[in-house]
Scaffold this active site. Structure first.
Site, PDB file in Angstrom:
ATOM      1  N   ASP A 134      18.140 -32.046  30.187  1.00 32.99           N
ATOM      2  CA  ASP A 134      16.797 -32.346  29.705  1.00 32.99           C
ATOM      3  C   ASP A 134      15.994 -31.052  29.516  1.00 32.99           C
ATOM      4  O   ASP A 134      16.052 -30.146  30.346  1.00 32.99           O
ATOM      5  CB  ASP A 134      16.103 -33.250  30.733  1.00 32.99           C
ATOM      6  CG  ASP A 134      14.745 -33.731  30.292  1.00 32.99           C
ATOM      7  OD1 ASP A 134      14.668 -34.426  29.261  1.00 32.99           O
ATOM      8  OD2 ASP A 134      13.756 -33.411  30.981  1.00 32.99           O
TER       9      ASP A 134
ATOM     10  N   GLU B 253      19.493 -30.841  25.353  1.00 31.91           N
ATOM     11  CA  GLU B 253      18.313 -31.320  24.641  1.00 31.91           C
ATOM     12  C   GLU B 253      17.435 -30.083  24.432  1.00 31.91           C
ATOM     13  O   GLU B 253      16.594 -29.759  25.253  1.00 31.91           O
ATOM     14  CB  GLU B 253      17.544 -32.378  25.436  1.00 31.91           C
ATOM     15  CG  GLU B 253      16.387 -32.949  24.631  1.00 31.91           C
ATOM     16  CD  GLU B 253      15.177 -33.359  25.465  1.00 31.91           C
ATOM     17  OE1 GLU B 253      14.380 -34.181  24.962  1.00 31.91           O
ATOM     18  OE2 GLU B 253      15.002 -32.868  26.589  1.00 31.91           O
TER      19      GLU B 253
END
Length: 552
Positions: free
Chosen positions: A216, A278
């Site tokens: 993330d 990401e």
């Protein structure tokens, strides 16, 4: 152009051409009837994913968390939140996935913890200058009494990126950085304890058998020295300014040292363990720096996700993606939807020039549902014919649109709260998926309602309604994934054919792919039509449709 992807004769790692299905745990399947999805629910539905034909499952966070940002605020990285089950449930899920031939990728959230994490509690109690505060980005404020934030950075969720704390003696004190919600304090990755901790977290889950990690905010963990002001609008995807300045909170060089260290950890385990970033980074040449041979294995292709429905723009994205990835010898990845963006079935229901940048609420112009689904099916066949890997978001195999008429009172996304409703947030793409049209909560679980309400129109989009029905979106996905594997399209290349205006036409191995983005139906080349996203009309491919043809 031709992609430089690996020859099918060479044995590629599993992730090189894998199709990976994202499960958003709270919205996939609810086993215990509390209206929120859980790990046993996911395990009970893994047969659906095996039948669909995907290679792996990516689980969004299920760790212990106060759930202020749907699990992306982690308070314990080595435990399962009770709302989702137990560590034993996680082990059972991994075991069942292996039995079905599915690999499992889990989310890792290293930019920030929850403010409920024991480390943050210790930092507040220890005070300025302490060892405990060194794990986070604490700074003295500006102004004569430190009453102003240390810099002018804004939170991605709206408002200031800084919150002032009350010191142990009761006086207003230092400020801590949170690029997201105030309940998500940023870690300071210059602190060696932070790096050691995440090495241990990686090993904890690798030892339990996970096959990889989705990282993330992979571009955000390192901040520029001195934390200089940034006088531009804050956004997750933010490249250089016209003058060449890079945002001080994104895409700093130090992140690459972190991933080199992690790669050594992953490479010490058998079985081609992988990482996918990401990383909202532009241009592609900056993104693929994360994919050098000793760093990440994949990175989400957000240029592809954001591309509008138009032949020229889509071809430019394909070309730039393949060219940039060839430089570092990494496979491309393709993605159309995820838990943070308007589902592509809804995005494509707008004229390209008016495609929304964020979520859609009941007072906004609504998408054309039929147009959106037609284009979404065509875009999916185009994507799955491209070389490299692909990511699917739960429910897209059903043609689910966003729930664009959610009432304000049920919204839970902190983006909605922090912007006073100016940004409706991401709840619309996170609504629990329908498994049947008659059961409570459309088969999501035994409770009569789910944590977010489902629209009545979803009854006809449920798995039960589409299973075995010729022409359904579910059967289109099953057919496409089966053929993609048989034809080894993920290990192939792209050789453009044509040109025909507003028609994308390319060869991948012995398969010809035609996507009609023009205003009229078009002829297809000679050969057997293997699959089409819409029925042919008089042997011609209709508008907003894609077909795969075996070369004659």
């Amino acid at each position: 152009m031709t992609s430089a992807n690996r020859s099918p004769a060479v044995q590629a790692p599993w992730w090189h051409d894998a199709v990976i299905y994202q499960v958003y745990p709270r919205s996939f399947a609810d086993a215990d009837g509390d209206g929120v999805g859980d790990l046993p629910g996911i395990t009970s539905r893994l047969d659906h994913l095996a039948a669909l034909g995907v290679d792996a499952v990516w689980l969004s966070p299920f760790y212990r968390s106060p759930q202020r940002d749907a699990g992306y605020d982690v308070s314990d990285y080595r435990d399962v939140d009770p709302v989702f089950g137990t560590l034993e449930d996680a082990d059972a899920l991994l075991t069942r996935a292996r039995e079905l031939g599915l690999r499992v990728v889990v989310d890792l959230v290293p930019n920030h913890t929850s403010s409920d994490h024991p480390w943050f509690g210790a930092a507040l109690a220890a005070g300025p200058g302490s060892r405990e505060r060194a794990r986070y980005v604490f700074r003295d404020g500006r102004g004569p009494r430190g009453e102003q934030p240390p810099n002018n950075w804004r939170s991605v969720f709206g408002g200031s990126a800084w919150t002032r704390v009350v010191e142990p003696d009761g006086r207003p004190g230092q400020w801590y950085l949170h690029l997201f919600d105030s309940s998500q304090p940023d870690l300071d990755w210059t602190d060696p304890e932070v790096a050691d901790e995440f090495d241990a977290v990686l090993r904890f889950w690798l030892d339990r058998g996970v096959d990889g990690f989705r990282v993330d905010v992979a571009h955000g963990m390192v901040k520029a020295e001195g934390l200089p002001d940034w006088d531009h609008e804050q956004a997750l995807l933010q490249g250089s300014t016209p003058s060449g300045e890079r945002p001080p909170m994104w895409d700093q060089e130090g992140v690459h040292d972190i991933y080199r260290r992690w790669r050594q950890v992953l490479d010490s385990y058998p079985g081609d363990r992988m990482m996918v970033a990401e990383a909202w980074v532009a241009p592609q040449e900056r993104l693929t720096r994360y994919l050098r041979g000793d760093e990440m294995h994949q990175a989400f292709n957000f240029d592809h996700l954001k591309a509008r429905w138009g032949a020229r723009e889509l071809r430019e994205v394909v070309d730039s993606t393949l060219a940039a990835h060839a430089v570092v010898g990494a496979p491309a990845t393709w993605v159309l939807s995820n838990h943070d963006v308007l589902r592509h079935t809804s995005r494509f229901g707008y004229p390209p020039e008016r495609m929304p940048a964020g979520g859609v609420g009941p007072d906004d112009p609504q998408p054309d549902a039929d147009l959106g689904l037609r284009r979404a099916r065509a875009a999916t066949l185009l994507m799955l014919a491209l070389p490299g890997g692909a990511y699917l978001y739960q429910g897209e195999e059903l043609g689910l649109p966003d729930h664009t008429t959610l009432p304000d009172e049920v919204r839970q996304d902190p983006q909605f709260a922090r912007t006073g409703g100016a940004d409706v947030g991401r709840d619309g793409c996170r609504v629990p998926i329908p498994w049947s049209g008659t059961a409570p909560s459309y088969g999501f679980g035994p409770a009569p309602a789910a944590w977010l309400p489902q629209p009545p129109s979803w009854a006809e989009l449920s798995v039960a309604a589409q299973e075995g029905r010729e022409g359904s979106t579910l059967e289109l996905y099953r057919g496409a994934l089966r053929l993609r594997r048989e034809l080894r399209l993920g290990l192939g290349g792209v050789r453009w054919l044509g040109p025909r205006e507003d028609v994308l036409e390319f060869a991948n191995g012995s398969t010809t792919v035609v996507a009609n983005l023009s205003g009229e139906s078009v002829d297809l080349p000679a050969g057997e039509v293997l699959l089409a996203s819409a029925p042919l009309v008089g042997g011609r491919l209709p508008v907003d449709a894609t077909a795969w043809i075996a070369a004659g």
